[in-house]
Design an enzyme around this catalytic site. Structure first.
Site, PDB file in Angstrom:
ATOM      1  N   THR A 127      42.237  24.648  30.841  1.00  0.00           N
ATOM      2  CA  THR A 127      42.265  25.987  30.413  1.00  0.00           C
ATOM      3  C   THR A 127      41.150  26.812  31.004  1.00  0.00           C
ATOM      4  O   THR A 127      39.949  26.553  31.445  1.00  0.00           O
ATOM      5  CB  THR A 127      42.006  26.246  28.858  1.00  0.00           C
ATOM      6  N   ILE A 128      41.570  27.967  31.576  1.00  0.00           N
ATOM      7  CA  ILE A 128      40.564  28.915  32.372  1.00  0.00           C
ATOM      8  C   ILE A 128      39.531  29.179  30.987  1.00  0.00           C
ATOM      9  O   ILE A 128      38.529  29.708  31.499  1.00  0.00           O
ATOM     10  CB  ILE A 128      41.244  30.146  32.913  1.00  0.00           C
ATOM     11  N   ASP A 129      40.028  29.168  30.019  1.00  0.00           N
ATOM     12  CA  ASP A 129      39.056  29.704  28.735  1.00  0.00           C
ATOM     13  C   ASP A 129      37.920  28.774  28.472  1.00  0.00           C
ATOM     14  O   ASP A 129      37.187  29.109  27.902  1.00  0.00           O
ATOM     15  CB  ASP A 129      39.853  29.782  27.521  1.00  0.00           C
ATOM     16  N   MET A 171      39.818  37.337  30.711  1.00  0.00           N
ATOM     17  CA  MET A 171      40.390  36.677  29.708  1.00  0.00           C
ATOM     18  C   MET A 171      39.247  35.992  28.829  1.00  0.00           C
ATOM     19  O   MET A 171      38.323  35.789  29.086  1.00  0.00           O
ATOM     20  CB  MET A 171      41.483  35.683  30.188  1.00  0.00           C
ATOM     21  N   GLU A 224      38.754  39.766  26.376  1.00  0.00           N
ATOM     22  CA  GLU A 224      39.788  40.427  25.750  1.00  0.00           C
ATOM     23  C   GLU A 224      39.881  39.894  24.344  1.00  0.00           C
ATOM     24  O   GLU A 224      40.577  40.950  23.485  1.00  0.00           O
ATOM     25  CB  GLU A 224      41.089  39.702  26.477  1.00  0.00           C
ATOM     26  N   VAL A 280      45.316  37.507  37.336  1.00  0.00           N
ATOM     27  CA  VAL A 280      44.541  37.351  38.532  1.00  0.00           C
ATOM     28  C   VAL A 280      43.591  36.053  38.577  1.00  0.00           C
ATOM     29  O   VAL A 280      43.475  35.561  39.236  1.00  0.00           O
ATOM     30  CB  VAL A 280      43.985  38.569  39.059  1.00  0.00           C
ATOM     31  N   GLN A 281      43.138  36.191  37.495  1.00  0.00           N
ATOM     32  CA  GLN A 281      42.225  35.159  37.071  1.00  0.00           C
ATOM     33  C   GLN A 281      42.679  33.432  36.667  1.00  0.00           C
ATOM     34  O   GLN A 281      42.029  32.515  37.093  1.00  0.00           O
ATOM     35  CB  GLN A 281      41.376  35.512  35.617  1.00  0.00           C
TER      36      GLN A 281
HETATM   37  O1  F6P Z   1      45.517  30.028  28.348  1.00  0.00           O
HETATM   38  C1  F6P Z   1      44.648  30.987  28.577  1.00  0.00           C
HETATM   39  C2  F6P Z   1      44.892  32.347  28.605  1.00  0.00           C
HETATM   40  O2  F6P Z   1      44.870  32.833  30.064  1.00  0.00           O
HETATM   41  C3  F6P Z   1      44.229  33.193  27.752  1.00  0.00           C
HETATM   42  O3  F6P Z   1      42.871  33.541  28.235  1.00  0.00           O
HETATM   43  C4  F6P Z   1      45.110  34.383  27.463  1.00  0.00           C
HETATM   44  O4  F6P Z   1      44.725  35.032  26.326  1.00  0.00           O
HETATM   45  C5  F6P Z   1      46.334  33.665  27.277  1.00  0.00           C
HETATM   46  O5  F6P Z   1      46.324  32.660  28.322  1.00  0.00           O
HETATM   47  C6  F6P Z   1      47.356  34.645  27.912  1.00  0.00           C
HETATM   48  O6  F6P Z   1      48.536  34.113  27.859  1.00  0.00           O
HETATM   49  P1  F6P Z   1      50.163  34.399  28.333  1.00  0.00           P
HETATM   50  O7  F6P Z   1      49.806  34.307  29.966  1.00  0.00           O
HETATM   51  O8  F6P Z   1      51.016  33.633  28.148  1.00  0.00           O
HETATM   52  O9  F6P Z   1      50.075  35.901  27.957  1.00  0.00           O
END
Ligand code: F6P
Length: 349
Positions: A127-129, A171, A224, A280-281
């Site tokens: 996960t990027i998170d 994000m 976010e 983009v991230q």
């Molecule tokens: O999975 C990580 C993430 O990029 C979160 O940072 C973000 O809230 C979510 O996914 C966005 O998901 P989607 O692209 O399905 O809207």
């Protein structure tokens, strides 16, 4: 004994997924195993969508972003008969092992399947998170951090030229890892994250102090998932779609940067602009660090399959790739420790 190893990628896509697919496939093929890709995350196991993974299929995918298997946010526990269908497909396809590559949701399902049905699954933390527990870092995070830091660097020069406040929305659904780390790396003047919700008034105070010191431009990084927080105690979550929009009950976040910029401009009188980095991230080629981490995770996952260490997950501890229980990774989110936020905060205002 030969094995049929299945692989799936679930949840949001992430730079490095293909590097994991390549590593699991390569090491498994070397052992004489067959490798099957499950299309579109858990949906592929519910609906029976498979593709063969041979050496030709993984050729050239190491630097490619996204996932060659596709991904969805399907939750078999929310689909009528979903779990039974997953188990039936798995058996009828004669699969012996599943490598689930995902974040809290995908690995949460994997962990439950293992606990409740002794499902032969191992996990890889994606996960990027960077909010999965039991591992120091998830792959994908470094790429997102690099993109966000570069954006902040670029915004600095234009902010300075125009004497503007630049709000950068990054994000991070539940945690502020990307915001805090890019804030430290990029020298942000204020960072707002879900774990340490400083108030709008405090943020504006920091900017005003900075301007009083003769700095007429500022960079504000906001996650976010930060809820607009006021000195009165009021908190407001900003979401694109307030109702749950996926089968894991997550709302689609987005828009807090705009709301915050509006507050800053109104309260301070400084011209304030917003940049939302968004997907983009998540897109594009992984950084070398993510390619290496994803490759090492993939090799470890293939070894866990070989050793039949079901319910395990590849994890990073220091510089070692180790095995941890999936259940530990999904038990709770890994939040930004206060000392990281304090490091960023030293440079506020
Ligand atoms: O999975 C990580 C993430 O990029 C979160 O940072 C973000 O809230 C979510 O996914 C966005 O998901 P989607 O692209 O399905 O809207």
């Amino acid at each position: 004994m030969s094995k049929q190893v299945a692989l799936l990628t679930g949840g949001g896509d992430c730079p490095g997924l293909n590097a994991v697919i390549r590593a699991v496939t390569r090491r498994s093929l070397d052992r004489g195993y067959e490798v099957v890709g499950v299309r579109e995350g858990w949906r592929g196991l519910v609906e029976g969508k498979f593709q063969e993974l041979d050496s030709r299929a993984i050729s050239g995918i190491l630097p490619r972003g996204g996932t060659i298997l596709g991904t969805t946010r399907t939750n078999p526990y929310e689909v009528e008969g979903g779990v039974e269908r997953v188990r039936e497909r798995f058996a009828s396809q004669r699969l012996d092992a599943l490598v689930a590559i995902g974040g809290e949701d995908t690995l949460g399902v994997a962990s439950r399947l293992f606990e409740e049905h002794a499902f032969p699954v191992v996990g890889v933390p994606k996960t990027i998170d960077n909010d999965l527990s039991a591992t120091d870092y998830t792959f994908g995070f470094d790429t997102a951090l690099t993109v966000a830091t570069e954006a902040i660097d670029r915004l600095h020069t234009t902010a300075e030229s125009h004497n503007r406040v630049m709000v950068v929305e990054v994000m991070g659904r539940h945690t502020g890892w990307i915001a805090v780390m890019s804030g430290i790396a990029g020298g942000a003047d204020v960072v707002l994250i879900p774990e340490q919700p400083i108030t709008v008034e405090e943020a504006c105070g920091d900017l005003q102090r900075r301007h009083e010191r003769g700095k007429d431009f500022s960079i504000v990084v906001v996650s976010e998932g930060y809820e607009l927080t006021y000195a009165s105690g009021e908190q407001r979550q900003i979401a694109e779609a307030p109702a749950p929009t996926d089968q894991f009950g997550h709302v689609r976040l987005g828009g807090v940067g705009d709301a915050l910029a509006h507050e800053i401009e109104e309260r301070t009188g400084y011209e304030t602009r917003v940049t939302v980095l968004g997907h983009v991230q998540r897109g594009g080629t992984p950084t070398p660090r993510d390619r290496i981490l994803a490759t090492r995770y993939g090799l470890k996952a293939a070894d866990l399959v070989h050793a039949e260490r079901w319910g395990g997950m590849a994890a990073l501890r220091g510089d070692e790739i180790v095995e941890v229980p999936l259940r530990d990774a999904v038990a709770e989110l890994k939040r930004v420790p206060p000392e990281f936020y304090e490091a960023a905060r030293t440079f506020f205002g």
